[in-house]
Design a protein around this motif. Structure first.
Motif, PDB file in Angstrom:
ATOM      1  N   LEU A 101      -5.370  16.190  34.594  1.00  0.00           N
ATOM      2  CA  LEU A 101      -6.480  15.322  35.002  1.00  0.00           C
ATOM      3  C   LEU A 101      -6.835  15.452  36.485  1.00  0.00           C
ATOM      4  CD1 LEU A 101      -5.717  11.966  33.148  1.00  0.00           C
ATOM      5  CD2 LEU A 101      -7.625  13.485  32.717  1.00  0.00           C
ATOM      6  N   LEU A 150     -10.106   6.876  43.619  1.00  0.00           N
ATOM      7  CA  LEU A 150      -9.660   7.430  42.340  1.00  0.00           C
ATOM      8  C   LEU A 150      -8.196   7.862  42.420  1.00  0.00           C
ATOM      9  CD1 LEU A 150     -10.430   8.376  39.467  1.00  0.00           C
ATOM     10  CD2 LEU A 150     -10.970  10.580  40.463  1.00  0.00           C
ATOM     11  N   ASN A 187     -14.802   9.636  25.920  1.00  0.00           N
ATOM     12  CA  ASN A 187     -15.195   9.545  27.328  1.00  0.00           C
ATOM     13  C   ASN A 187     -15.432  10.908  27.973  1.00  0.00           C
ATOM     14  OD1 ASN A 187     -12.910   7.347  26.688  1.00  0.00           O
ATOM     15  ND2 ASN A 187     -14.479   6.424  27.958  1.00  0.00           N
ATOM     16  N   ALA A 245      -8.344  11.465  22.720  1.00  0.00           N
ATOM     17  CA  ALA A 245      -9.095  10.203  22.822  1.00  0.00           C
ATOM     18  C   ALA A 245     -10.099  10.278  23.968  1.00  0.00           C
ATOM     19  CB  ALA A 245      -8.127   9.042  23.016  1.00  0.00           C
ATOM     20  N   LEU A 246      -9.669  10.877  25.091  1.00  0.00           N
ATOM     21  CA  LEU A 246     -10.568  10.974  26.254  1.00  0.00           C
ATOM     22  C   LEU A 246     -11.755  11.877  25.963  1.00  0.00           C
ATOM     23  CD1 LEU A 246      -8.051  11.246  29.239  1.00  0.00           C
ATOM     24  CD2 LEU A 246      -9.615   9.385  28.763  1.00  0.00           C
ATOM     25  N   MET A 287      -9.422   5.607  31.623  1.00  0.00           N
ATOM     26  CA  MET A 287     -10.826   5.248  31.870  1.00  0.00           C
ATOM     27  C   MET A 287     -10.934   4.041  32.782  1.00  0.00           C
ATOM     28  SD  MET A 287     -12.978   7.254  31.009  1.00  0.00           S
ATOM     29  CE  MET A 287     -11.856   8.579  31.355  1.00  0.00           C
ATOM     30  N   VAL A 292      -8.895   3.438  35.139  1.00  0.00           N
ATOM     31  CA  VAL A 292      -8.643   3.983  36.480  1.00  0.00           C
ATOM     32  C   VAL A 292      -9.957   4.437  37.083  1.00  0.00           C
ATOM     33  CG1 VAL A 292      -7.615   5.972  37.668  1.00  0.00           C
ATOM     34  CG2 VAL A 292      -6.250   4.671  36.046  1.00  0.00           C
ATOM     35  N   TRP A 293     -10.728   5.192  36.313  1.00  0.00           N
ATOM     36  CA  TRP A 293     -11.999   5.732  36.796  1.00  0.00           C
ATOM     37  C   TRP A 293     -12.986   4.600  37.095  1.00  0.00           C
ATOM     38  CZ3 TRP A 293     -17.122   6.060  35.176  1.00  0.00           C
ATOM     39  CH2 TRP A 293     -17.883   7.009  35.854  1.00  0.00           C
ATOM     40  N   SER A 345      -2.962   4.771  26.794  1.00  0.00           N
ATOM     41  CA  SER A 345      -3.030   5.603  28.006  1.00  0.00           C
ATOM     42  C   SER A 345      -4.442   6.103  28.243  1.00  0.00           C
ATOM     43  CB  SER A 345      -2.082   6.793  27.895  1.00  0.00           C
ATOM     44  OG  SER A 345      -0.806   6.365  27.542  1.00  0.00           O
ATOM     45  N   ALA A 346      -5.141   6.483  27.155  1.00  0.00           N
ATOM     46  CA  ALA A 346      -6.519   6.970  27.303  1.00  0.00           C
ATOM     47  C   ALA A 346      -7.404   5.850  27.844  1.00  0.00           C
ATOM     48  CB  ALA A 346      -7.044   7.456  25.952  1.00  0.00           C
ATOM     49  N   ILE A 395       3.331   6.366  18.803  1.00  0.00           N
ATOM     50  CA  ILE A 395       2.758   7.466  19.589  1.00  0.00           C
ATOM     51  C   ILE A 395       1.231   7.329  19.641  1.00  0.00           C
ATOM     52  CG2 ILE A 395       2.285   9.982  19.504  1.00  0.00           C
ATOM     53  CD1 ILE A 395       4.989   9.738  20.531  1.00  0.00           C
ATOM     54  N   GLU A 406     -17.767  14.003  34.786  1.00  0.00           N
ATOM     55  CA  GLU A 406     -18.204  13.456  36.075  1.00  0.00           C
ATOM     56  C   GLU A 406     -17.071  13.464  37.088  1.00  0.00           C
ATOM     57  OE1 GLU A 406     -20.207   9.640  36.026  1.00  0.00           O
ATOM     58  OE2 GLU A 406     -21.377  10.266  34.299  1.00  0.00           O
ATOM     59  N   MET A 407     -15.840  13.315  36.588  1.00  0.00           N
ATOM     60  CA  MET A 407     -14.685  13.304  37.490  1.00  0.00           C
ATOM     61  C   MET A 407     -14.542  14.650  38.197  1.00  0.00           C
ATOM     62  SD  MET A 407     -12.017  11.303  35.069  1.00  0.00           S
ATOM     63  CE  MET A 407     -10.570  10.871  35.981  1.00  0.00           C
ATOM     64  N   SER A 412     -11.809   2.418  40.092  1.00  0.00           N
ATOM     65  CA  SER A 412     -11.950   3.098  41.376  1.00  0.00           C
ATOM     66  C   SER A 412     -13.416   3.138  41.801  1.00  0.00           C
ATOM     67  CB  SER A 412     -11.360   4.508  41.309  1.00  0.00           C
ATOM     68  OG  SER A 412     -12.093   5.308  40.432  1.00  0.00           O
ATOM     69  N   VAL A 437      -2.644  13.143  22.221  1.00  0.00           N
ATOM     70  CA  VAL A 437      -3.381  11.966  21.726  1.00  0.00           C
ATOM     71  C   VAL A 437      -4.285  11.412  22.835  1.00  0.00           C
ATOM     72  CG1 VAL A 437      -3.144   9.626  20.779  1.00  0.00           C
ATOM     73  CG2 VAL A 437      -1.576  11.409  20.049  1.00  0.00           C
ATOM     74  N   VAL A 438      -3.739  11.354  24.078  1.00  0.00           N
ATOM     75  CA  VAL A 438      -4.527  10.831  25.207  1.00  0.00           C
ATOM     76  C   VAL A 438      -5.745  11.721  25.450  1.00  0.00           C
ATOM     77  CG1 VAL A 438      -4.522  10.374  27.692  1.00  0.00           C
ATOM     78  CG2 VAL A 438      -2.529   9.795  26.346  1.00  0.00           C
ATOM     79  N   GLU A 455     -17.535  10.845  31.240  1.00  0.00           N
ATOM     80  CA  GLU A 455     -16.833  10.405  32.453  1.00  0.00           C
ATOM     81  C   GLU A 455     -15.878  11.503  32.954  1.00  0.00           C
ATOM     82  OE1 GLU A 455     -17.355   8.442  29.917  1.00  0.00           O
ATOM     83  OE2 GLU A 455     -17.743   6.380  30.550  1.00  0.00           O
ATOM     84  N   LEU A 456     -15.224  12.166  32.015  1.00  0.00           N
ATOM     85  CA  LEU A 456     -14.280  13.215  32.416  1.00  0.00           C
ATOM     86  C   LEU A 456     -15.001  14.344  33.140  1.00  0.00           C
ATOM     87  CD1 LEU A 456     -11.626  13.855  29.624  1.00  0.00           C
ATOM     88  CD2 LEU A 456     -11.292  13.042  31.935  1.00  0.00           C
ATOM     89  N   GLY A 468      -0.882   6.528  22.958  1.00  0.00           N
ATOM     90  CA  GLY A 468      -1.909   7.497  23.341  1.00  0.00           C
ATOM     91  C   GLY A 468      -3.227   6.805  23.610  1.00  0.00           C
ATOM     92  N   ARG A 469      -3.613   5.881  22.703  1.00  0.00           N
ATOM     93  CA  ARG A 469      -4.881   5.157  22.889  1.00  0.00           C
ATOM     94  C   ARG A 469      -4.807   4.254  24.119  1.00  0.00           C
ATOM     95  NH1 ARG A 469      -6.200   3.917  16.564  1.00  0.00           N
ATOM     96  NH2 ARG A 469      -6.944   5.998  16.092  1.00  0.00           N
TER      97      ARG A 469
END
Lengths: 225, 244
Positions: free
Chosen positions: A79, A44, A208, A203-204, B190, B192-193, B185-186, B178, A214-215, B196, A199-200, A211-212, B182-183
Protein backbone atom coordinates in the motif's frame (compact mmCIF):
# COMPACT_ATOMS: atom_id res chain seq x y z
CA UNK A 1 9.05 -11.34 15.99
CA UNK A 2 10.51 -8.80 18.36
CA UNK A 3 13.92 -9.24 19.96
CA UNK A 4 13.39 -8.13 23.52
CA UNK A 5 15.03 -5.28 25.39
CA UNK A 6 18.67 -5.86 26.37
CA UNK A 7 18.85 -9.29 24.76
CA UNK A 8 21.47 -8.43 22.13
CA UNK A 9 25.10 -7.69 23.10
CA UNK A 10 26.17 -4.01 22.85
CA UNK A 11 28.16 -4.43 19.61
CA UNK A 12 25.23 -6.13 17.88
CA UNK A 13 22.71 -3.58 19.14
CA UNK A 14 24.86 -0.70 17.86
CA UNK A 15 25.72 -2.56 14.64
CA UNK A 16 22.09 -3.23 13.69
CA UNK A 17 21.15 0.35 14.52
CA UNK A 18 23.94 1.55 12.20
CA UNK A 19 22.72 -0.80 9.44
CA UNK A 20 19.09 0.35 9.79
CA UNK A 21 19.85 4.10 10.08
CA UNK A 22 20.55 4.74 6.34
CA UNK A 23 17.28 3.02 5.37
CA UNK A 24 15.31 5.11 7.85
CA UNK A 25 17.14 8.26 6.69
CA UNK A 26 16.42 7.48 3.03
CA UNK A 27 12.80 6.68 3.93
CA UNK A 28 12.50 10.08 5.63
CA UNK A 29 14.07 11.74 2.58
CA UNK A 30 11.51 10.13 0.26
CA UNK A 31 8.67 11.01 2.65
CA UNK A 32 9.85 14.65 2.76
CA UNK A 33 9.97 14.72 -1.05
CA UNK A 34 6.47 13.24 -1.21
CA UNK A 35 5.17 15.78 1.31
CA UNK A 36 6.61 18.67 -0.75
CA UNK A 37 4.79 17.42 -3.84
CA UNK A 38 1.62 16.32 -2.03
CA UNK A 39 1.25 17.84 1.48
CA UNK A 40 -1.66 15.50 2.28
CA UNK A 41 0.80 12.58 2.29
CA UNK A 42 2.04 13.67 5.74
CA UNK A 43 -1.37 12.96 7.24
CA UNK A 44 -1.76 9.75 5.29
CA UNK A 45 1.56 8.31 6.44
CA UNK A 46 1.00 9.38 10.05
CA UNK A 47 -2.42 7.74 10.15
CA UNK A 48 -0.88 4.74 8.31
CA UNK A 49 1.53 4.29 11.24
CA UNK A 50 -1.43 4.15 13.63
CA UNK A 51 -3.13 1.72 11.25
CA UNK A 52 -0.05 -0.58 11.28
CA UNK A 53 0.07 -0.41 15.09
CA UNK A 54 -3.63 -1.27 15.43
CA UNK A 55 -3.31 -4.02 12.80
CA UNK A 56 -0.42 -5.61 14.73
CA UNK A 57 -2.64 -5.77 17.83
CA UNK A 58 -5.38 -7.79 16.08
CA UNK A 59 -5.65 -11.47 16.97
CA UNK A 60 -5.18 -13.63 13.89
CA UNK A 61 -6.43 -17.25 13.91
CA UNK A 62 -3.47 -19.46 13.04
CA UNK A 63 -3.56 -22.66 10.98
CA UNK A 64 -2.42 -24.66 14.02
CA UNK A 65 -5.45 -23.46 15.98
CA UNK A 66 -3.63 -20.94 18.14
CA UNK A 67 -3.78 -17.16 17.84
CA UNK A 68 -1.06 -14.78 16.73
CA UNK A 69 -0.67 -11.19 15.56
CA UNK A 70 -0.18 -10.01 11.96
CA UNK A 71 2.98 -7.99 11.26
CA UNK A 72 1.36 -5.90 8.52
CA UNK A 73 4.69 -5.64 6.68
CA UNK A 74 3.36 -7.13 3.42
CA UNK A 75 0.18 -5.04 3.34
CA UNK A 76 2.07 -1.88 4.34
CA UNK A 77 4.73 -2.40 1.66
CA UNK A 78 2.11 -3.00 -1.07
CA UNK A 79 0.00 0.00 0.00
CA UNK A 80 2.59 2.58 1.03
CA UNK A 81 5.83 1.37 -0.60
CA UNK A 82 8.89 -0.25 1.03
CA UNK A 83 10.97 2.93 1.51
CA UNK A 84 8.18 4.65 3.46
CA UNK A 85 7.77 1.55 5.61
CA UNK A 86 11.22 1.99 7.26
CA UNK A 87 10.32 5.23 9.15
CA UNK A 88 6.70 4.09 9.63
CA UNK A 89 7.99 0.76 10.99
CA UNK A 90 10.38 2.61 13.28
CA UNK A 91 7.52 4.65 14.75
CA UNK A 92 5.37 1.54 15.17
CA UNK A 93 8.20 -0.44 16.82
CA UNK A 94 9.01 2.45 19.14
CA UNK A 95 5.33 2.71 20.13
CA UNK A 96 5.16 -1.05 20.69
CA UNK A 97 8.22 -0.81 22.95
CA UNK A 98 6.93 2.21 24.88
CA UNK A 99 3.22 1.36 25.08
CA UNK A 100 3.28 -2.45 25.21
CA UNK A 101 6.86 -3.30 26.32
CA UNK A 102 7.19 -5.45 23.17
CA UNK A 103 10.71 -5.20 21.73
CA UNK A 104 12.88 -2.48 23.18
CA UNK A 105 15.01 0.61 22.72
CA UNK A 106 18.40 -1.16 22.56
CA UNK A 107 17.05 -3.72 20.09
CA UNK A 108 15.14 -1.15 18.02
CA UNK A 109 17.77 -1.18 15.24
CA UNK A 110 17.68 -4.98 14.90
CA UNK A 111 13.87 -5.07 14.98
CA UNK A 112 13.65 -2.25 12.40
CA UNK A 113 15.96 -4.19 10.09
CA UNK A 114 13.94 -7.41 10.24
CA UNK A 115 10.39 -6.00 10.35
CA UNK A 116 10.56 -2.63 8.64
CA UNK A 117 13.33 -3.17 6.08
CA UNK A 118 13.84 -6.85 5.12
CA UNK A 119 10.13 -7.78 5.22
CA UNK A 120 8.68 -4.78 3.31
CA UNK A 121 11.46 -4.74 0.66
CA UNK A 122 10.97 -8.48 0.09
CA UNK A 123 7.18 -8.04 -0.12
CA UNK A 124 7.42 -5.19 -2.64
CA UNK A 125 10.03 -7.01 -4.77
CA UNK A 126 8.10 -10.31 -4.80
CA UNK A 127 4.84 -8.50 -5.60
CA UNK A 128 6.39 -6.60 -8.52
CA UNK A 129 8.17 -9.68 -9.91
CA UNK A 130 5.00 -11.76 -9.62
CA UNK A 131 2.92 -9.08 -11.36
CA UNK A 132 5.54 -8.61 -14.10
CA UNK A 133 5.39 -12.34 -14.98
CA UNK A 134 1.57 -12.12 -14.96
CA UNK A 135 0.92 -14.16 -11.83
CA UNK A 136 -2.75 -13.58 -10.82
CA UNK A 137 -3.23 -10.58 -8.52
CA UNK A 138 -4.54 -12.55 -5.53
CA UNK A 139 -1.71 -15.09 -5.65
CA UNK A 140 0.88 -12.30 -6.06
CA UNK A 141 -0.44 -10.63 -2.91
CA UNK A 142 -0.48 -13.96 -1.04
CA UNK A 143 3.11 -14.94 -1.84
CA UNK A 144 4.37 -11.39 -1.26
CA UNK A 145 2.77 -11.16 2.20
CA UNK A 146 3.60 -14.75 3.22
CA UNK A 147 7.21 -14.71 2.04
CA UNK A 148 7.76 -11.27 3.59
CA UNK A 149 6.55 -12.68 6.89
CA UNK A 150 8.84 -15.70 6.54
CA UNK A 151 11.82 -13.52 5.61
CA UNK A 152 11.16 -11.35 8.67
CA UNK A 153 11.37 -14.36 10.95
CA UNK A 154 14.42 -15.80 9.14
CA UNK A 155 16.16 -12.42 9.52
CA UNK A 156 15.42 -12.41 13.25
CA UNK A 157 16.76 -15.98 13.49
CA UNK A 158 19.95 -14.89 11.68
CA UNK A 159 20.32 -11.87 13.98
CA UNK A 160 20.03 -14.09 17.06
CA UNK A 161 22.39 -16.68 15.53
CA UNK A 162 24.99 -13.96 14.85
CA UNK A 163 24.71 -12.79 18.45
CA UNK A 164 24.62 -16.24 20.03
CA UNK A 165 26.45 -18.80 17.87
CA UNK A 166 26.10 -22.41 19.00
CA UNK A 167 29.08 -23.58 21.12
CA UNK A 168 29.60 -26.66 18.92
CA UNK A 169 28.00 -25.88 15.54
CA UNK A 170 28.58 -22.11 15.35
CA UNK A 171 26.35 -19.76 13.37
CA UNK A 172 24.75 -22.46 11.15
CA UNK A 173 23.64 -24.69 14.03
CA UNK A 174 22.34 -21.70 15.96
CA UNK A 175 20.44 -20.39 12.91
CA UNK A 176 18.86 -23.83 12.31
CA UNK A 177 17.92 -24.01 16.02
CA UNK A 178 16.22 -20.58 16.12
CA UNK A 179 14.59 -20.96 12.70
CA UNK A 180 13.17 -24.38 13.65
CA UNK A 181 11.85 -23.11 16.98
CA UNK A 182 10.18 -20.06 15.41
CA UNK A 183 8.84 -22.08 12.46
CA UNK A 184 6.26 -23.70 14.77
CA UNK A 185 4.45 -20.39 15.11
CA UNK A 186 5.72 -18.37 12.17
CA UNK A 187 4.92 -20.67 9.22
CA UNK A 188 1.20 -20.96 10.13
CA UNK A 189 1.19 -17.21 10.85
CA UNK A 190 2.74 -16.45 7.43
CA UNK A 191 0.02 -18.50 5.71
CA UNK A 192 -2.74 -16.83 7.76
CA UNK A 193 -1.31 -13.36 7.11
CA UNK A 194 -1.00 -14.10 3.39
CA UNK A 195 -4.68 -15.12 3.27
CA UNK A 196 -5.69 -12.06 5.31
CA UNK A 197 -3.77 -9.72 2.99
CA UNK A 198 -5.49 -11.27 -0.06
CA UNK A 199 -8.92 -10.73 1.55
CA UNK A 200 -7.98 -7.11 2.39
CA UNK A 201 -6.66 -6.33 -1.11
CA UNK A 202 -9.64 -8.02 -2.78
CA UNK A 203 -12.04 -5.99 -0.64
CA UNK A 204 -10.12 -2.79 -1.41
CA UNK A 205 -9.96 -3.35 -5.18
CA UNK A 206 -13.61 -4.40 -5.25
CA UNK A 207 -15.14 -1.60 -3.21
CA UNK A 208 -12.53 1.18 -3.13
CA UNK A 209 -10.42 0.94 -6.29
CA UNK A 210 -11.04 4.65 -7.05
CA UNK A 211 -9.56 5.72 -3.70
CA UNK A 212 -6.64 3.33 -4.10
CA UNK A 213 -5.77 4.80 -7.48
CA UNK A 214 -6.07 8.31 -6.02
CA UNK A 215 -3.59 7.33 -3.31
CA UNK A 216 -1.02 6.81 -6.10
CA UNK A 217 1.04 4.77 -3.67
CA UNK A 218 1.29 1.67 -5.76
CA UNK A 219 -0.17 1.02 -9.16
CA UNK A 220 -2.93 -1.53 -8.96
CA UNK A 221 -3.80 -1.34 -12.61
CA UNK A 222 -4.93 -4.73 -13.72
CA UNK A 223 -5.53 -5.74 -10.14
CA UNK A 224 -8.60 -7.69 -11.10
CA UNK A 225 -6.74 -9.52 -13.88
CA UNK B 1 -3.85 0.78 27.80
CA UNK B 2 -2.37 -0.01 31.19
CA UNK B 3 0.90 1.80 30.47
CA UNK B 4 -0.95 5.01 29.58
CA UNK B 5 -3.15 4.70 32.68
CA UNK B 6 -0.08 4.41 34.90
CA UNK B 7 1.92 7.07 33.01
CA UNK B 8 -0.80 9.70 33.64
CA UNK B 9 -1.58 8.76 37.24
CA UNK B 10 1.77 8.01 38.90
CA UNK B 11 3.38 10.17 41.59
CA UNK B 12 6.21 11.31 39.27
CA UNK B 13 3.87 12.49 36.50
CA UNK B 14 5.09 16.09 36.99
CA UNK B 15 8.78 15.15 37.13
CA UNK B 16 10.68 16.37 34.06
CA UNK B 17 10.83 13.73 31.28
CA UNK B 18 14.52 14.65 30.86
CA UNK B 19 15.17 13.45 34.43
CA UNK B 20 13.29 10.19 33.79
CA UNK B 21 15.02 9.75 30.43
CA UNK B 22 18.45 10.19 32.01
CA UNK B 23 17.61 7.67 34.74
CA UNK B 24 16.38 5.14 32.15
CA UNK B 25 19.48 5.62 30.00
CA UNK B 26 21.72 5.17 33.06
CA UNK B 27 19.74 2.04 34.01
CA UNK B 28 20.37 0.50 30.58
CA UNK B 29 24.07 1.45 30.76
CA UNK B 30 24.30 -0.06 34.26
CA UNK B 31 22.63 -3.27 33.04
CA UNK B 32 25.18 -3.57 30.24
CA UNK B 33 28.03 -2.75 32.65
CA UNK B 34 26.97 -5.46 35.11
CA UNK B 35 29.67 -8.11 35.32
CA UNK B 36 27.52 -10.84 36.85
CA UNK B 37 23.87 -11.94 36.98
CA UNK B 38 23.64 -10.82 40.63
CA UNK B 39 24.85 -7.33 39.74
CA UNK B 40 22.32 -7.09 36.88
CA UNK B 41 19.55 -8.30 39.21
CA UNK B 42 20.54 -5.60 41.72
CA UNK B 43 20.03 -2.98 38.98
CA UNK B 44 16.64 -4.52 38.13
CA UNK B 45 15.52 -4.46 41.78
CA UNK B 46 16.71 -0.86 42.28
CA UNK B 47 14.88 0.41 39.18
CA UNK B 48 11.72 -1.60 39.93
CA UNK B 49 11.68 -0.12 43.45
CA UNK B 50 12.08 3.36 41.96
CA UNK B 51 8.98 2.73 39.81
CA UNK B 52 6.82 0.93 42.39
CA UNK B 53 7.84 2.71 45.61
CA UNK B 54 9.10 6.05 44.28
CA UNK B 55 6.62 6.71 41.47
CA UNK B 56 3.84 4.68 43.16
CA UNK B 57 3.06 2.63 40.06
CA UNK B 58 0.51 0.02 41.25
CA UNK B 59 2.23 -3.36 41.67
CA UNK B 60 -0.62 -5.13 39.86
CA UNK B 61 -0.23 -2.90 36.78
CA UNK B 62 3.54 -3.35 36.88
CA UNK B 63 3.16 -7.14 36.88
CA UNK B 64 0.49 -7.11 34.15
CA UNK B 65 2.70 -5.03 31.84
CA UNK B 66 5.87 -6.99 32.67
CA UNK B 67 4.30 -10.46 32.31
CA UNK B 68 4.29 -10.83 28.46
CA UNK B 69 7.93 -9.73 27.95
CA UNK B 70 8.98 -11.87 30.94
CA UNK B 71 7.33 -14.92 29.37
CA UNK B 72 9.10 -14.12 26.13
CA UNK B 73 12.38 -13.77 28.03
CA UNK B 74 11.85 -17.19 29.62
CA UNK B 75 11.23 -18.76 26.19
CA UNK B 76 14.30 -17.03 24.72
CA UNK B 77 16.47 -18.20 27.62
CA UNK B 78 15.21 -21.75 27.17
CA UNK B 79 16.08 -21.68 23.47
CA UNK B 80 19.60 -20.47 24.28
CA UNK B 81 20.17 -23.23 26.80
CA UNK B 82 20.00 -25.97 24.16
CA UNK B 83 22.73 -26.71 21.68
CA UNK B 84 22.24 -28.34 18.29
CA UNK B 85 24.78 -30.80 16.88
CA UNK B 86 24.44 -30.78 13.09
CA UNK B 87 26.90 -33.66 12.44
CA UNK B 88 24.86 -36.23 14.36
CA UNK B 89 21.54 -34.37 14.52
CA UNK B 90 20.85 -34.15 18.24
CA UNK B 91 19.86 -31.54 20.78
CA UNK B 92 21.65 -31.40 24.12
CA UNK B 93 21.65 -29.15 27.16
CA UNK B 94 24.49 -26.59 26.88
CA UNK B 95 25.71 -26.87 30.47
CA UNK B 96 28.96 -25.00 29.82
CA UNK B 97 27.00 -22.00 28.51
CA UNK B 98 24.79 -21.71 31.59
CA UNK B 99 26.67 -18.81 33.30
CA UNK B 100 26.67 -16.87 30.03
CA UNK B 101 22.95 -17.52 29.50
CA UNK B 102 22.12 -16.41 33.05
CA UNK B 103 24.10 -13.24 32.46
CA UNK B 104 22.20 -12.46 29.21
CA UNK B 105 18.88 -13.21 30.88
CA UNK B 106 19.57 -11.01 33.92
CA UNK B 107 20.93 -8.18 31.72
CA UNK B 108 17.81 -8.31 29.58
CA UNK B 109 15.64 -8.31 32.72
CA UNK B 110 17.47 -5.24 34.06
CA UNK B 111 17.06 -3.44 30.71
CA UNK B 112 13.37 -4.37 30.70
CA UNK B 113 12.86 -2.81 34.14
CA UNK B 114 14.55 0.38 32.85
CA UNK B 115 12.18 0.47 29.87
CA UNK B 116 9.19 -0.19 32.14
CA UNK B 117 10.30 2.63 34.42
CA UNK B 118 10.11 5.06 31.50
CA UNK B 119 6.87 3.73 29.99
CA UNK B 120 4.97 3.47 33.28
CA UNK B 121 5.97 6.93 34.57
CA UNK B 122 6.08 9.04 31.39
CA UNK B 123 3.19 9.64 28.95
CA UNK B 124 4.07 9.25 25.30
CA UNK B 125 3.61 12.97 24.42
CA UNK B 126 6.31 13.73 27.05
CA UNK B 127 8.61 11.15 25.44
CA UNK B 128 7.98 12.78 22.05
CA UNK B 129 8.87 16.20 23.49
CA UNK B 130 12.02 14.61 24.94
CA UNK B 131 12.88 13.27 21.47
CA UNK B 132 12.33 16.78 20.05
CA UNK B 133 14.91 18.11 22.49
CA UNK B 134 17.28 15.36 21.28
CA UNK B 135 17.00 16.84 17.73
CA UNK B 136 14.98 13.97 16.24
CA UNK B 137 13.95 14.85 12.63
CA UNK B 138 10.68 16.82 12.52
CA UNK B 139 9.10 14.48 9.96
CA UNK B 140 9.60 11.52 12.27
CA UNK B 141 8.11 13.49 15.18
CA UNK B 142 5.12 14.49 13.02
CA UNK B 143 4.55 10.81 12.20
CA UNK B 144 4.69 9.98 15.92
CA UNK B 145 2.27 12.76 16.88
CA UNK B 146 -0.22 11.78 14.17
CA UNK B 147 0.17 8.10 15.04
CA UNK B 148 -0.45 8.74 18.74
CA UNK B 149 -3.45 11.00 18.15
CA UNK B 150 -5.22 8.64 15.75
CA UNK B 151 -4.26 5.42 17.52
CA UNK B 152 -7.11 5.53 20.00
CA UNK B 153 -9.66 6.62 17.37
CA UNK B 154 -8.75 3.64 15.17
CA UNK B 155 -8.67 1.28 18.18
CA UNK B 156 -12.21 2.31 19.12
CA UNK B 157 -13.34 1.82 15.54
CA UNK B 158 -11.76 -1.67 15.52
CA UNK B 159 -13.43 -2.62 18.80
CA UNK B 160 -16.85 -1.44 17.58
CA UNK B 161 -16.46 -3.33 14.29
CA UNK B 162 -15.36 -6.52 16.07
CA UNK B 163 -18.39 -6.28 18.39
CA UNK B 164 -20.72 -5.86 15.41
CA UNK B 165 -19.06 -8.72 13.50
CA UNK B 166 -19.09 -11.02 16.55
CA UNK B 167 -22.81 -10.33 17.08
CA UNK B 168 -23.34 -11.66 13.54
CA UNK B 169 -21.16 -14.76 14.21
CA UNK B 170 -18.33 -13.30 12.14
CA UNK B 171 -15.72 -15.10 14.24
CA UNK B 172 -17.56 -18.42 14.67
CA UNK B 173 -15.05 -20.46 12.62
CA UNK B 174 -11.41 -19.87 11.55
CA UNK B 175 -12.60 -19.30 7.96
CA UNK B 176 -15.16 -16.72 9.05
CA UNK B 177 -12.51 -15.09 11.24
CA UNK B 178 -10.10 -14.60 8.34
CA UNK B 179 -12.90 -13.15 6.18
CA UNK B 180 -14.13 -10.85 8.96
CA UNK B 181 -10.62 -9.67 9.79
CA UNK B 182 -9.95 -9.04 6.11
CA UNK B 183 -13.09 -6.91 5.78
CA UNK B 184 -12.25 -5.10 9.02
CA UNK B 185 -8.72 -4.32 7.78
CA UNK B 186 -9.99 -3.19 4.37
CA UNK B 187 -12.53 -0.92 6.06
CA UNK B 188 -9.82 0.40 8.35
CA UNK B 189 -7.53 1.12 5.37
CA UNK B 190 -10.23 3.29 3.83
CA UNK B 191 -10.81 5.02 7.15
CA UNK B 192 -7.07 5.82 7.18
CA UNK B 193 -7.40 7.52 3.79
CA UNK B 194 -10.62 9.36 4.68
CA UNK B 195 -9.44 10.48 8.12
CA UNK B 196 -6.12 11.70 6.75
CA UNK B 197 -7.96 13.74 4.08
CA UNK B 198 -10.19 15.29 6.78
CA UNK B 199 -7.17 16.04 8.97
CA UNK B 200 -5.42 17.71 6.05
CA UNK B 201 -8.46 19.91 5.44
CA UNK B 202 -8.57 20.77 9.15
CA UNK B 203 -4.89 21.83 9.33
CA UNK B 204 -5.12 23.76 6.05
CA UNK B 205 -8.13 25.64 7.44
CA UNK B 206 -5.84 26.68 10.32
CA UNK B 207 -3.03 27.76 7.95
CA UNK B 208 -0.65 25.01 9.08
CA UNK B 209 2.14 24.40 6.60
CA UNK B 210 4.89 23.01 8.78
CA UNK B 211 5.58 20.84 11.81
CA UNK B 212 3.02 20.22 14.54
CA UNK B 213 3.84 22.30 17.58
CA UNK B 214 2.25 21.97 21.00
CA UNK B 215 2.76 23.95 24.17
CA UNK B 216 5.15 22.07 26.40
CA UNK B 217 4.19 21.46 30.00
CA UNK B 218 6.06 23.16 32.85
CA UNK B 219 7.80 20.84 35.27
CA UNK B 220 8.45 22.20 38.78
CA UNK B 221 11.98 21.79 40.18
CA UNK B 222 13.17 20.51 36.85
CA UNK B 223 16.89 21.22 37.40
CA UNK B 224 16.86 19.66 40.86
CA UNK B 225 15.15 16.51 39.56
CA UNK B 226 17.56 16.21 36.63
CA UNK B 227 20.47 16.51 39.05
CA UNK B 228 19.01 13.86 41.38
CA UNK B 229 18.34 11.42 38.54
CA UNK B 230 21.77 11.97 36.96
CA UNK B 231 23.48 11.49 40.34
CA UNK B 232 21.58 8.30 41.16
CA UNK B 233 22.00 6.97 37.63
CA UNK B 234 25.74 7.62 37.53
CA UNK B 235 26.10 6.14 41.05
CA UNK B 236 24.32 3.02 39.79
CA UNK B 237 26.75 2.69 36.86
CA UNK B 238 29.79 3.31 39.10
CA UNK B 239 28.57 0.65 41.57
CA UNK B 240 28.19 -1.82 38.70
CA UNK B 241 31.68 -1.02 37.38
CA UNK B 242 33.17 -1.29 40.87
CA UNK B 243 31.64 -4.73 41.51
CA UNK B 244 32.36 -6.19 38.05
Amino acid sequence: MHIMEGFLPVKHAIGWSAVSAPFVAYGLYTINRRIKEQPEQRMLLGVAAAFTFVLSALKLPSVTGSCSHPTGTGLGAILFGPTAMAPIGMVVLLFQAVLLAHGGITTLGANIFSMAIAGPFAAAAIFRIARSIRVPFGFSVFIAASLADLLTYLTTSAQLAFAFPDPSGGFTASFVKFATLFAITQIPLAISEGLLTVVVMNALTRFNSKELKEMKIISIQGAKA
Amino acid sequence: MLTEQSAYSNRWRKVSPIAKGIFTFCGILAAFSAGSPVAALAVAIFISCAAIVGAAVPFFIYLRVAAPPLLFLAASTLSLSFSLDLNAPAIHFAESELPNILHICSRSFACLTSLLFLTLTTPLPDIISLLRRCKTPETLLDLMILCYRTLFVLSESVNNTITAQSARLGYATPGHSIRSLGRLSANLTMQVWQRSTSLQLAVEARCNDGAFRFLEADYPNSRRNILISATSGISMILCELAFS
